[in-house]
Motif scaffolding. Structure first.
Motif, PDB file in Angstrom:
ATOM      1  N   LEU A  93       1.274   7.849   8.539  1.00 42.55           N
ATOM      2  CA  LEU A  93       1.897   6.394   8.183  1.00 42.55           C
ATOM      3  C   LEU A  93       1.811   6.114   6.629  1.00 42.55           C
ATOM      4  O   LEU A  93       0.394   6.212   6.236  1.00 42.55           O
ATOM      5  CB  LEU A  93       1.689   5.322   8.973  1.00 42.55           C
ATOM      6  CG  LEU A  93       2.150   4.015   8.618  1.00 42.55           C
ATOM      7  CD1 LEU A  93       3.639   4.020   8.677  1.00 42.55           C
ATOM      8  CD2 LEU A  93       1.399   2.888   9.271  1.00 42.55           C
ATOM      9  N   GLY A  95       1.416   3.240   4.909  1.00 47.39           N
ATOM     10  CA  GLY A  95       1.469   2.015   5.462  1.00 47.39           C
ATOM     11  C   GLY A  95       1.507   0.929   4.294  1.00 47.39           C
ATOM     12  O   GLY A  95       1.761  -0.360   4.662  1.00 47.39           O
ATOM     13  N   SER A 147       3.452   4.723  15.554  1.00 46.62           N
ATOM     14  CA  SER A 147       3.626   3.631  14.483  1.00 46.62           C
ATOM     15  C   SER A 147       4.750   3.568  13.777  1.00 46.62           C
ATOM     16  O   SER A 147       5.130   4.730  13.016  1.00 46.62           O
ATOM     17  CB  SER A 147       2.236   3.998  13.602  1.00 46.62           C
ATOM     18  OG  SER A 147       0.985   3.665  14.500  1.00 46.62           O
ATOM     19  N   GLY A 149       7.289   2.985  10.652  1.00 48.01           N
ATOM     20  CA  GLY A 149       6.976   3.018   9.042  1.00 48.01           C
ATOM     21  C   GLY A 149       7.334   4.134   8.331  1.00 48.01           C
ATOM     22  O   GLY A 149       7.813   5.078   9.108  1.00 48.01           O
ATOM     23  N   THR A 418       7.312  -0.927   3.319  1.00 44.33           N
ATOM     24  CA  THR A 418       5.778  -1.319   3.034  1.00 44.33           C
ATOM     25  C   THR A 418       5.413  -2.694   3.017  1.00 44.33           C
ATOM     26  O   THR A 418       4.349  -3.256   3.324  1.00 44.33           O
ATOM     27  CB  THR A 418       5.249  -0.217   2.019  1.00 44.33           C
ATOM     28  OG1 THR A 418       5.946  -0.836   0.827  1.00 44.33           O
ATOM     29  CG2 THR A 418       5.483   0.985   2.168  1.00 44.33           C
ATOM     30  N   LEU A 421       5.331  -3.968   6.472  1.00 47.52           N
ATOM     31  CA  LEU A 421       4.029  -3.609   7.101  1.00 47.52           C
ATOM     32  C   LEU A 421       2.859  -4.373   6.496  1.00 47.52           C
ATOM     33  O   LEU A 421       1.746  -4.617   7.223  1.00 47.52           O
ATOM     34  CB  LEU A 421       3.939  -2.188   7.134  1.00 47.52           C
ATOM     35  CG  LEU A 421       4.831  -1.373   7.961  1.00 47.52           C
ATOM     36  CD1 LEU A 421       4.914   0.193   7.407  1.00 47.52           C
ATOM     37  CD2 LEU A 421       4.487  -1.508   9.247  1.00 47.52           C
TER      38      LEU A 421
END
Length: 705
Positions: A93, A95, A147, A149, A418, A421
């Motif tokens: 990910l 993130g 997850s 993303g 991002t 997140l």
């Protein structure tokens, strides 16, 4: 020979849907049409530029294949043979923005990072050729996990077993449990192209507000979209200054601007680069004045505060004040320097003028790409624009085709993911559109990109007012990003010019009548729009030449030899004033030798565009002959004005008259002395006679006795 994973990838089902090859004559814009560090490889090494992105930009899930587009541009110096593109993906990910930046910058140093997705055939490319390949690839080997993303995509062009170019991209892996949507705030500058005009002319406004004009295009981008307008007050003042003579198109444009419900704030006048002024040595930022424009109504200057929420009744900006016509902004006290231009010492110059909120790029602060939208730099509350998001969104307007446009939309969507997140961002992302590349971008294409982004499930529209009103403003520091030395040097010339004109203006009862027009032109030359213009130095030179002409507008008119007859006279000296306003000047004269002396200076008022004679009192001293009188002009406050001028004087002191007068005085003195002597002689004789008489009288008495 390819490694085993590559051979396995070749056996994977790859459905090639489109291969388009454009000939060598195809014209492609520079890689700046993309985000250079993210979408395509810069071609310093002579490699083919490669980019990859999800074709539709839509998120993908484990039940789907992914449709990808690979763009190949041979902007190297030699043709390339046919080859293959190896597509891989990173499982981890991405993130936050830092992780995304690292992936796009190829910080891992790998040409085929992560898991293999497939191999695509690539055509031969002549120099300048552009090929677009689209394909659907299964995600069997992706291993993205659960997850939600961004995940990385990579494409490596191999020709003859050797890498000829690599590129990186991003897709959004959609799973249950998506984060709350990111709030996108877009700053749209409403500005004109670089110009030295302190007030835009009727002709300029006609072009800018025409159906195809730049200002019209900017309003079209704002209409119906949740963008925040950053408006150059010069545009409003220019329309207001023309009044009923303003072009109908400009008046209509202003009415449309006023009718928009969008948030707005005022830029510095002419969008002047406030960082450049500070770094050039200004101790205070220049502010526009309109003393020479009596038809404009300028509001009183309020204290430098900002409205935390939109307020339609707010003044146009905290400082400087500008004329108000139909429009006034909702937010005040916001200063927006040029992108990546601030150094820490600039804040002491900028903050006192107009700033409760400073707008800086994320690459100009230590918090960097993961910075929240509202921070504090010392005591200065600071709005942070997302540098990478801004560049991607701006690039959609300069994309040469739909492929490049979609590549940048995909990148922008990843940065917004991002933001959603990363809890540090508080869900707010500010994208700033460029103030430099005016005329080189399509506002319509940027508008389409905004529409596409706002349709994403992880994006919704935010407001600057909401960001400003946030109670949380984590502390950060400035990462110095100084202006170029060349720009600072030119800017210093402008500041020196400003100071010289300010000193000169002391000859006028109202100095602003001389300085205001020049200050507005100076601010126009400080405009951020000039940053990348090669013609800026020439425009500055023209302004300096104009000021030099103003500084020479008051002068001593040379004359032929002045004949001075007599011992004390008033010498007439002609002063010319080509300004349109009256000036008061002190005339100071200094003789070259002792034949004459100047009793005092002469002060004179000369009407606008007129001449007048100053009478300088002088006295002759010893002898006749030639004298050179050096005449200089001084303002009432002691500022030298213009250059000194020498005037020849022929002294005829008329000493014969003085001599005759002296002889007359001497004769009178001798006459008086003679009279006195005669009187004294007569007085002495009378006294002697009296004494003799007394003696005789005494003798007679003695005889009688």
């Amino acid at each position: 020979m390819l490694a085993a994973p590559v051979r396995r990838a070749r056996r994977m089902f790859v459905r090639l849907t489109v291969v388009a090859v454009l000939g060598a004559g195809f014209s492609l814009a520079p890689s700046a049409a993309l985000v250079p560090s993210a979408i395509a490889v810069e071609n310093a090494s002579g490699e083919v530029s490669v980019s990859i992105f999800p074709t539709s930009g839509a998120p993908v899930s484990d039940s789907q294949e992914v449709a990808v587009t690979v763009s190949l541009v041979n902007d190297s110096q030699k043709a390339t043979a046919a080859g293959q593109v190896v597509v891989t993906t990173g499982s981890d990910l991405l993130g936050d923005a830092v992780a995304l930046n690292d992936w796009l910058a190829k910080s891992d140093g790998k040409k085929k990072p992560g898991q293999w997705l497939g191999v695509l055939n690539a055509p031969a490319l002549a120099v300048g050729a552009h090929a677009v390949i689209t394909a659907r690839l299964p995600l069997t080997n992706a291993y993205y996990g659960s997850s939600w993303g961004p995940r990385g995509l990579a494409a490596d062009l191999e020709v003859g077993g050797t890498s000829a170019g690599t590129g990186r991209g991003v897709l959004i892996w959609a799973t249950p449990g998506a984060p709350p949507a990111a709030h996108l705030v877009t700053l749209l500058p409403v500005i004109s192209p670089p110009s030295a005009s302190g007030l835009l002319s009727s002709e300029e406004l006609s072009v800018l507000t025409s159906a195809e004009g730049l200002l019209t295009s900017q309003l079209a981008l704002a209409t119906g979209r949740n963008v925040t307008l950053a408006v150059d007050p010069r545009i409003i003042a220019s329309i207001d200054a023309l009044g009923e003579k303003a072009p109908a198109a400009a008046q209509s444009w202003l009415a449309r601007l006023a009718a928009l419900p969008n948030e707005s704030f005022a830029l510095a006048y002419a969008d002047a680069d406030i960082a450049l002024q500070a770094q050039a040595g200004a101790t205070a930022l220049a502010t526009p004045g309109f003393a020479d424009q009596p038809q404009l109504v300028v509001p009183a200057t309020p204290s430098p505060t900002a409205s935390p929420v939109p307020d339609a009744s707010a003044n146009p900006n905290a400082s400087p004040s500008v004329p108000t016509a139909v429009w006034s902004p909702m937010l005040t006290g916001i200063a927006w320097p040029a992108e990546n231009s601030i150094v820490a010492t600039d804040l002491s110059v900028i903050a006192p003028v107009r700033t409760q909120f400073l707008v800086l790029s994320s690459s100009n602060v230590a918090a960097g790409a993961n910075s929240p939208a509202l921070t504090s730099v010392g005591s200065q509350r600071t709005l942070i624009t997302n540098f990478e998001l801004s560049r991607a969104l701006q690039a959609t307007g300069s994309a040469v085709d739909d492929v490049h446009w979609m590549a940048n939309v995909s990148l922008a969507s990843a940065y917004l993911a991002t933001t959603a997140l990363n809890p540090n961002t508080q869900g707010d992302a500010i994208a700033a559109l460029s103030r430099e590349s005016l005329g080189d971008v399509s506002d319509a294409r940027i508008g389409e990109a905004l529409d596409r982004l706002n349709d994403l499930s992880w994006v919704d529209g935010g407001t600057l007012g909401k960001v400003i009103s946030s109670a949380s403003a984590p502390s950060t520091t400035v990462v110095d990003q100084p202006e170029s030395e060349a720009r600072v040097t030119i800017a210093q010339r402008l500041l020196e010019n400003r100071d010289a004109l300010a000193r000169f203006s002391s000859v006028v009862e109202t100095p602003a009548l001389v300085t205001d027009a020049s200050t507005r032109q100076e601010l126009a030359l400080f405009s951020v729009a000039w940053t990348s213009s090669k013609s800026w130095p020439l425009a500055v030179d023209a302004h300096l030449a104009q000021t030099s002409k103003t500084l020479s507008s008051i002068r001593v008119v040379p004359s032929s030899e002045i004949q001075m007859v007599g011992g004390q006279v008033n010498i007439p000296i002609t002063i010319e004033n080509t300004l349109t306003v009256p000036v008061t000047i002190v005339v100071h004269a200094t003789p070259s030798n002792g034949r004459i002396s100047v009793d005092s200076d002469a002060t004179i008022t000369v009407q606008g565009e007129a001449q007048a004679k100053a009478l300088v009192p002088v006295k002759a001293r010893l002898s006749n002959g030639s004298v050179v009188l050096s005449v200089s002009l001084i303002s009432p406050t002691g500022v030298p004005i213009g250059s000194s001028v020498t005037l020849p004087v022929n002294v005829r002191a008329d000493w014969e008259s003085w001599g005759l007068g002296g002889l007359g005085v001497l004769f009178a003195a001798l006459l008086i002395a003679g009279v006195v002597r005669t009187v004294r002689k007569r007085h002495d004789a009378s006294a002697a006679d009296a004494l003799a008489a007394d003696v005789r009288a005494g003798t007679h008495a003695d005889v009688r006795g």
